[in-house]
Design an enzyme around this catalytic site. Structure first.
Site, PDB file in Angstrom:
ATOM      1  N   SER A  32       0.897  -1.221  -0.018  1.00 40.86           N
ATOM      2  CA  SER A  32      -0.017  -0.025   0.005  1.00 40.86           C
ATOM      3  C   SER A  32       1.016   1.342   0.063  1.00 40.86           C
ATOM      4  CB  SER A  32      -0.887  -0.085   1.100  1.00 40.86           C
ATOM      5  OG  SER A  32      -0.210  -0.186   2.499  1.00 40.86           O
ATOM      6  N   ASN A 119      -2.368  -2.512  13.184  1.00 42.89           N
ATOM      7  CA  ASN A 119      -3.992  -2.346  13.028  1.00 42.89           C
ATOM      8  C   ASN A 119      -4.620  -1.174  13.620  1.00 42.89           C
ATOM      9  OD1 ASN A 119      -3.824  -4.786  11.670  1.00 42.89           O
ATOM     10  ND2 ASN A 119      -4.832  -6.200  13.470  1.00 42.89           N
ATOM     11  N   HIS A 165     -39.916  23.153 -12.004  1.00 44.88           N
ATOM     12  CA  HIS A 165     -39.959  22.544 -13.202  1.00 44.88           C
ATOM     13  C   HIS A 165     -39.118  23.072 -14.222  1.00 44.88           C
ATOM     14  CE1 HIS A 165     -43.416  20.428 -11.295  1.00 44.88           C
ATOM     15  NE2 HIS A 165     -43.820  21.512 -11.056  1.00 44.88           N
ATOM     16  N   SER A 286     -12.891  27.917 -27.724  1.00 40.96           N
ATOM     17  CA  SER A 286     -12.867  26.617 -28.250  1.00 40.96           C
ATOM     18  C   SER A 286     -11.684  26.326 -29.362  1.00 40.96           C
ATOM     19  CB  SER A 286     -14.280  26.190 -28.999  1.00 40.96           C
ATOM     20  OG  SER A 286     -14.015  25.609 -30.252  1.00 40.96           O
ATOM     21  N   LYS A 292     -16.645  31.160 -28.891  1.00 39.46           N
ATOM     22  CA  LYS A 292     -17.062  30.199 -27.641  1.00 39.46           C
ATOM     23  C   LYS A 292     -16.343  30.655 -26.381  1.00 39.46           C
ATOM     24  CE  LYS A 292     -18.723  26.305 -27.744  1.00 39.46           C
ATOM     25  NZ  LYS A 292     -20.056  25.545 -27.708  1.00 39.46           N
ATOM     26  N   GLU A 299     -18.480  22.938 -15.580  1.00 38.25           N
ATOM     27  CA  GLU A 299     -18.586  21.737 -15.819  1.00 38.25           C
ATOM     28  C   GLU A 299     -18.118  20.284 -15.202  1.00 38.25           C
ATOM     29  OE1 GLU A 299     -19.427  21.399 -20.339  1.00 38.25           O
ATOM     30  OE2 GLU A 299     -18.361  23.124 -20.061  1.00 38.25           O
TER      31      GLU A 299
HETATM   32  N1  ARG Z   1      -1.111  -1.480   5.408  1.00 42.53           N
HETATM   33  C1  ARG Z   1      -2.253  -1.989   6.108  1.00 42.53           C
HETATM   34  C2  ARG Z   1      -3.590  -1.179   5.872  1.00 42.53           C
HETATM   35  O1  ARG Z   1      -3.463  -0.377   5.291  1.00 42.53           O
HETATM   36  C3  ARG Z   1      -1.812  -1.593   7.539  1.00 42.53           C
HETATM   37  C4  ARG Z   1      -2.306  -2.585   8.592  1.00 42.53           C
HETATM   38  C5  ARG Z   1      -1.790  -3.924   8.269  1.00 42.53           C
HETATM   39  N2  ARG Z   1      -2.250  -5.008   9.475  1.00 42.53           N
HETATM   40  C6  ARG Z   1      -2.160  -6.277   9.236  1.00 42.53           C
HETATM   41  N3  ARG Z   1      -2.603  -6.736  10.118  1.00 42.53           N
HETATM   42  N4  ARG Z   1      -1.716  -6.502   8.157  1.00 42.53           N
HETATM   43  O2  ARG Z   1      -4.449  -1.608   6.351  1.00 42.53           O
END
Ligand code: ARG
Length: 466
Positions: A32, A119, A165, A286, A292, A299
């Site tokens: 990630s 976590n 409307h 444009s 234009k 938009e």
């Molecule tokens: N990169 C993980 C996330 O974004 C971090 C937590 C990972 N925890 C785990 N038990 N693998 O959720």
């Protein structure tokens, strides 16, 4: 910044149990760091607070605490300078920073993760980030409301057609129409503030999911990180993402409002309406049609709702049916939120610029306000008020007069008194006083109504509250 794809060991963070390197595809789906590097400053702040707490309760020695803190501060600077090398084999921002800390200070780095898990670490980082985004959105909405209030003040008595409307309904004032959006954006800001207050609880200390046996001080870390209190349940702390869903919900509603105003700007700036002129700053030309001037910013702002609501649906769908507590599914929470936050910030800034710059075309607005028998309700109200007619009968008489004007191709106030008296003999010359669009808006003095005097009061009231 490059992400170094080469891993030198099986796995530098939990190599103990793993003999083999992950498959390349595993690394790709698992990592990630490509996006959660945006949480770097939150991660470092969280680690600094955690380390200070560990030191204060005697889990971390003073010298280790000093080394950890200094190392983290330096890493923060490296990241800011762009000198930090993010490694994909280290998966995420948490392990990238911890690994760099180990390079800098050695084994003491390994003590930082005592009484903590990724976590609760990621739950904290993400909460801090989303909380900040709520505050940003509130501030941006305040700037947009201020621009709308300026328009409302300048155009408090400016007459324009009010629509239902998209058919001309009754004359209203430009200021009143602007204030309608002020109300929407105020509620949007309040939704972000509500969400922010609800997410103001620190999940740090939940550890993996069950809490920890170490004698940690959760109040201390919560306070150090600017939270009102620690979260009350460790399982919920690492499982909950409804704070992000609330942000996305508030963002979706806000984007819906932005798209409605954008749509009006697009319509109003068309040659057919010509209600407003947009400045060159928020339009494009444009490549083929020299005449234009396209309302591209409006938009694009109108379109941003697509990706913002899409992000809400994405995260709702990711979270649905997930068993407690943490599952790796939840790593998919960040990209939609980042994308929605960026889109919203941009849309709010663009709208604020457009609102500040647009110029209402007074003559055209007034002319349009008078079209479509827009004062017919005023005529019916006059019959009720002055002649004591039941409203249904007055509605019928007015309808007959509208038909007469329509057949002749003229406005209501171009009918003569004797035309009127042919339909209802008790009508007097005084009726013409209510048939002008100015008289119509002036008469609507009910609280929250369109009368210039009410609009001016409301502008002052909303400004005072800001
Ligand atoms: N990169 C993980 C996330 O974004 C971090 C937590 C990972 N925890 C785990 N038990 N693998 O959720």
């Amino acid at each position: 910044m490059a992400v170094d794809k080469a891993a030198d060991k099986a796995n530098s963070m939990w190599g103990g149990r793993f003999a083999d390197r992950p498959d390349a595809i595993m690394e790709e789906i698992n990592a990630s760091i490509g996006f959660d590097r945006r949480l770097a400053s939150q991660d470092i702040r969280g680690s600094l607070a955690h380390a200070a707490m560990l030191a204060s309760v005697g889990i971390l020695s003073e010298s280790d605490h000093r080394a950890v803190s200094q190392g983290l501060e330096e890493i923060g600077e490296e990241i800011e300078r762009g000198a930090f090398v993010f490694r994909r084999d280290l998966e995420d921002i948490h392990m990238n920073i911890e690994s760099r800390l180990r390079e800098k200070i050695g084994d003491a780095a390994g003590r930082l993760h005592t009484a903590r898990s990724r976590n609760d670490q990621v739950a904290l980082d993400f909460r801090l980030w989303v909380k900040e985004q709520c505050a940003e959105a509130e501030a941006a909405l305040g700037r947009l409301a201020a621009a709308l209030l300026d328009q409302a003040e300048a155009g408090a008595a400016l007459v324009m057609p009010g629509f239902t409307h998209l058919q001309v309904a009754q004359p209203v004032t430009w200021g009143h129409h602007m204030l309608a959006y002020v109300e929407m954006f105020r509620r949007d800001a309040a939704r972000f503030a509500d969400a922010r207050a609800r997410m103001d609880e620190c999940p740090l200390g939940a550890a993996a999911l069950a809490g920890t046996g170490f004698a940690i001080d959760r109040d201390m870390t919560a306070a150090a990180l600017g939270f009102a209190r620690p979260t009350a349940n460790s399982i919920d702390s690492v499982s909950a993402r409804d704070f992000a869903l609330e942000f996305l919900s508030a963002a979706s509603i806000c984007a819906t409002h932005l798209s409605r105003l954008s749509e009006e700007i697009v319509i109003w700036s068309s040659a057919q309406f010509a209600f407003i002129t947009l400045s060159d700053k928020f339009t494009t030309g444009s490549s083929i049609m020299p005449q234009k001037k396209n309302p591209d910013a409006a938009e694009l702002t109108r379109a941003k709702v697509g990706r913002i609501v899409g992000s809400l649906v994405t995260l709702m769908t990711v979270m649905k049916g997930l068993p407690l507590a943490y599952s790796k599914d939840m790593q998919e929470d960040k990209e939609p939120v980042f994308d929605a936050a960026d889109a919203l910030a941009l849309a709010l800034a663009a709208m604020t610029g457009m609102v500040a710059d647009m110029r209402p075309n007074e003559a055209r607005l007034r002319e349009a306000a008078a079209q479509g028998f827009s004062t017919a309700t005023d005529l019916a109200d006059w019959l009720v008020r002055e002649l004591g007619m039941p409203f249904r009968d007055a509605h019928h008489v007015t309808g007959t007069l509208v038909k007469m004007a329509e057949d002749r191709g003229c406005d209501l106030d171009a009918l003569t008194l004797s035309d009127m008296q042919g339909v209802e003999p008790r009508i007097t010359q005084a009726v013409f006083d209510v048939l002008s669009v100015e008289a119509s808006v002036r008469s609507r003095v009910s609280y929250g109504g369109t009368a210039p005097v009410r609009v001016a009061e409301m502008v002052a009231m909303r400004r005072n509250e800001a």
